[in-house]
Design a protein around this motif. Structure first.
Motif, PDB file in Angstrom:
ATOM      1  N   VAL A 120       0.733  -1.299  -0.001  1.00 41.39           N
ATOM      2  CA  VAL A 120      -0.039   0.061   0.001  1.00 41.39           C
ATOM      3  C   VAL A 120       0.948   1.189  -0.022  1.00 41.39           C
ATOM      4  O   VAL A 120       1.707   1.458   0.905  1.00 41.39           O
ATOM      5  N   GLU A 121       0.539   2.178  -0.940  1.00 38.25           N
ATOM      6  CA  GLU A 121       1.176   3.466  -0.851  1.00 38.25           C
ATOM      7  C   GLU A 121      -0.121   4.494  -0.483  1.00 38.25           C
ATOM      8  O   GLU A 121      -0.970   4.367  -1.187  1.00 38.25           O
ATOM      9  N   LEU A 122       0.035   4.866   0.647  1.00 41.48           N
ATOM     10  CA  LEU A 122      -1.178   5.792   1.200  1.00 41.48           C
ATOM     11  C   LEU A 122      -1.381   7.039   0.244  1.00 41.48           C
ATOM     12  O   LEU A 122      -0.375   7.703   0.118  1.00 41.48           O
ATOM     13  N   LEU A 123      -2.609   7.235   0.084  1.00 39.14           N
ATOM     14  CA  LEU A 123      -2.849   8.498  -0.921  1.00 39.14           C
ATOM     15  C   LEU A 123      -3.413   9.474  -0.053  1.00 39.14           C
ATOM     16  O   LEU A 123      -3.225  10.729  -0.503  1.00 39.14           O
ATOM     17  N   ASN A 124      -3.760   9.057   1.050  1.00 39.63           N
ATOM     18  CA  ASN A 124      -4.215  10.249   2.269  1.00 39.63           C
ATOM     19  C   ASN A 124      -3.920   9.894   3.685  1.00 39.63           C
ATOM     20  O   ASN A 124      -3.234   8.588   3.808  1.00 39.63           O
ATOM     21  N   THR A 131       3.408   7.511   2.053  1.00 41.79           N
ATOM     22  CA  THR A 131       4.211   6.480   2.919  1.00 41.79           C
ATOM     23  C   THR A 131       3.774   5.159   2.286  1.00 41.79           C
ATOM     24  O   THR A 131       2.837   4.765   1.886  1.00 41.79           O
ATOM     25  N   LYS A 132       4.761   4.370   2.208  1.00 40.85           N
ATOM     26  CA  LYS A 132       4.906   3.068   1.635  1.00 40.85           C
ATOM     27  C   LYS A 132       4.896   1.832   2.690  1.00 40.85           C
ATOM     28  O   LYS A 132       5.692   1.946   3.526  1.00 40.85           O
ATOM     29  N   HIS A 133       3.766   0.901   2.308  1.00 44.33           N
ATOM     30  CA  HIS A 133       4.033  -0.211   3.549  1.00 44.33           C
ATOM     31  C   HIS A 133       3.799  -1.701   2.617  1.00 44.33           C
ATOM     32  O   HIS A 133       3.115  -1.593   1.657  1.00 44.33           O
TER      33      HIS A 133
END
Length: 727
Positions: A558-562, A578-580
């Motif tokens: 997941v790369e958070l868009l918000n 941020t990337k997870h």
């Protein structure tokens, strides 16, 4: 900006769907026919079947086994007889059993869970279009089942109609007898052949059977596999049919959180139904009330996007597929729960049904009141849906949704839109043998605050045989697409997803089938840069006693868009961008439904956001004192281990239901829910007495409490009386 045109995958799938549809035309089980003749003798609905009228009827028997395997005849004997007179359609079903054991039923509640009861179901397709119809039936203790059919094999149990039935039981068999008034169903005058099928589930032998042969991967409700009900003369020409369903209620309530005094109100309103044609119905509602509708089940929410809760209000449910099934589960241009959200509905009008064998239509207009405190203007919601059958079972649909503010206040222009509109076209594939299905649709939105109206399109193609099941799907939702009367929780993305599964069938042993299934889903932004993806491999095992076991391993990115709080407890948020990435392992085991004590255990352990860990354990427990009392509990525990400032958090979600069915007309349902994540406890108790067909008396109590700190929020007590006047 890339991807601002209809993509090649969409066009290819449309071509495949159109080409494939034209290769199918013949109905699979057209040779299975049951002749029905008119009777002039009286029939008493008592579940005995000893009236003389039943002696001169044909018998549908020699059922085929569907589960556990579809390779031969059923072991348990079933016999179905049908007849009719000027007013009613009659059915008598007799079910013998070779295994000596108690009957298995969950309760006497109407519209029971199919897999937990010895039951019989009738599937009826009056237009013989293999797409829409009606279903009636009962479990072995007489709890009724009725619903409308759509999408070729799905049943909407929220539909209610006037009909009567009785059952009797002895050591060798159980008997079901029913009468359905012709005015309670929709059909085309002058047609002498209807699609029809009969389904039986016998839990003593773990056998599901059908009058016509149906592949085991499909439900017995599949209209593609119906036989034919042949009338000696066309059924009676429908007469003038209208119903008035008024209600009156008294309610006392108090909002203790705002320190308000108890408030009492009386309310009067009702619905009106009128048959414009034998197959087209007009529904109107004035000052509607939905206080008797069961409350939503609370859930633990760890999702980044809005959750979906289904529509339960009766007015929106008949022929609901015409309006609500356009699009996908996460791309709905129309979602009726947006209407009347925190604001009273003043009135509504709906026309829906079949124009003829090939055309269906749906028209809806709803008007809501204004809210002076917030400046919300009164709003009008209009929906037009048109559907045409194509080839054997496919269809082409058109949808227009319009939300229009009336008596608009210019000062609130930045808060409430003047209007929001959606226009869409959709093609649905359903092959005659049901092995292939697909969909392709294109939507365009119109809103005053959007410079360029948004566009959405998506398509899929799926194949499902006994051993193989695969699907390919693509979606595109533009950033400026807007559906204020729909359910579209995510914008500005392209999604490509697929799955493929295979089943093995041992010739003997406790396992009836097992096999792997691989699922993938990749999300990109509109520049086709990956933002998130999930892939998981499942292994599915089904046992001959109807229990099941599943394992899975997953990989997520997941790369958070918000900004997002991974606990949803209001502690802090991870930053956008941020990337997870993490992996997880999970399982689910469901016990056999024949046991008085039933259970489902689910679990998931593995990684989570910010290199954290998430452990989630769930169970569904049930016990029944059949047929009168059914107890159930849902337990969900989450343990989240993250770096500071979240640190370690754990919370429970507990739901408990006590369902008492004194008879098949008197029900007492109680739902308790405790949610640590939202710090909420609620109770909903509903006593329902169906004192006449489709006529009810309700007593409903609801109470909400805050926990930590413990304090009351609100409560209400409602007494509601409805009656169905029918002519």
């Amino acid at each position: 900006m890339m991807y601002k045109k209809v993509p090649l995958p969409f066009l290819l799938i449309v071509v495949l769907i159109t080409a494939h549809s034209s290769t199918y035309s013949q109905k699979k089980n057209a040779s299975f026919q049951l002749n029905i003749r008119k009777t002039h003798l009286p029939i008493v609905i008592d579940g005995k079947g000893d009236d003389l009228a039943w002696q001169d009827t044909d018998v549908a028997k020699d059922f085929y086994m569907v589960l556990p395997m579809d390779t031969g005849m059923a072991n348990e004997t079933s016999e179905i007889r049908m007849t009719y007179d000027d007013d009613n359609l009659y059915l008598l079903a007799t079910f013998y059993h070779s295994k000596k054991a108690d009957y298995f039923v969950e309760s006497l509640r109407r519209d029971f869970s199919f897999g937990k009861n010895d039951n019989f179901l009738l599937f009826m397709d009056p237009f013989n279009n293999q797409t829409t119809g009606f279903s009636f039936g009962a479990n072995a203790y007489g709890a009724q089942w009725d619903g409308t059919m759509y999408d070729g094999g799905k049943v909407d149990l929220n539909w209610d109609s006037k009909w009567i039935s009785e059952t009797t039981r002895d050591e060798e068999k159980w008997v079901f007898e029913m009468a359905v008034p012709f005015k309670s169903i929709r059909y085309e005058a002058g047609v002498s052949e209807w699609g029809i099928n009969f389904s039986r589930l016998d839990l003593k032998s773990s056998e599901k059977s059908s009058w016509t042969p149906i592949p085991r991967q499909f439900p017995t409700a599949s209209l593609a596999y119906t036989g034919t009900l042949v009338w000696d003369t066309p059924p009676p020409k429908p007469k003038l049919n209208f119903s008035v369903i008024p209600y009156v209620l008294g309610e006392i309530s108090r909002n203790t959180a705002n320190a308000e005094d108890a408030d009492f109100k009386a309310k009067v309103g009702g619905d009106f139904k009128f048959s414009l044609t034998p197959s087209l119905n007009l529904d109107a509602t004035v000052n509607p009330d939905f206080s008797q509708v069961e409350v939503d089940r609370q859930v633990t929410n760890l999702d980044r996007f809005e959750l979906f809760f289904p529509e339960r209000r009766q007015f929106f449910l008949e022929n609901a597929d015409l309006f609500a099934n356009f699009g996908y589960e996460t791309i709905r241009p129309f979602f009726s729960r947006r209407i009347g959200l925190g604001v009273p509905i003043q009135a509504g009008l709906r026309i829906s049904g079949n124009l003829n064998k090939k055309w269906r239509i749906g028209l809806m207009d709803m008007q809501t009141a204004s809210v002076d405190e917030t400046g919300l203007p009164s709003q009008n919601f209009g929906v037009v849906s048109l559907q045409r059958k194509m080839f054997s079972r496919s269809s082409l649909g058109l949808l227009l949704v319009n939300k229009q503010s009336t008596r608009y206040i210019e000062e609130n222009d930045s808060i409430y839109a003047r209007y929001n509109r959606n226009l869409g076209v959709e093609y649905n594939l359903a092959s005659s043998d049901n092995l292939w299905n697909g969909k392709a649709f294109l939507l365009k939105s119109f809103a005053p605050d959007k410079e360029n109206s948004g566009i959405t399109q998506a398509a899929h193609l799926e194949y499902k045989s006994r051993k193989w099941n695969w699907r390919l799907q693509e979606e595109w939702v533009s950033e400026d697409y807007s559906a204020e009367v729909g359910y579209v929780p995510r914008n500005g993305y392209v999604n490509i997803s697929s799955f493929a599964g295979h089943l093995f069938f041992p010739k003997s042993g406790k396992i009836v089938s097992h096999g792997p299934k691989l699922n993938t889903s990749y999300f990109f932004n509109e520049k086709f840069v990956r933002t998130d993806n999930t892939s998981f491999l499942q292994y599915l095992i089904e046992f001959r006693n109807r229990s099941s076991l599943e394992f899975f391993v997953s990989d997520d990115y997941v790369e958070l868009l918000n900004p997002f709080d991974p606990t949803r407890l209001g502690i802090a948020s991870l930053a956008a961008g941020t990337k997870h990435q993490w992996n997880a392992f999970g399982w689910e085991y469901a016990s056999k439904p024949q046991s008085l004590f039933t259970y489902i255990f689910q679990g998931r352990v593995g990684g989570y956001y910010a290199d954290g860990r998430l452990t989630s354990l769930s169970s569904e427990l049930g016990y029944r004192f059949q047929p009168y009392v059914s107890l159930s509990a849902n337990l969900n525990y989450n343990y989240i281990d993250l770096p500071a400032p979240w640190n370690t958090n754990e919370f429970w979600l507990i739901g408990s239901e006590v369902d008492i069915t004194f008879t098949n007309k008197l029900f007492f349902a109680n739902l308790f829910q405790y949610n640590e994540q939202t710090r909420n406890f609620n109770l909903n108790s509903r006593l329902q007495w169906r004192y006449a067909p489709a006529s009810d008396l309700f007593l409903v109590y609801t109470n909400n409490q805050m926990i930590d700190p413990f304090m009351p929020k609100d409560w209400s007590l409602t007494l509601k009386f409805t009656y169905w006047f029918n002519k």
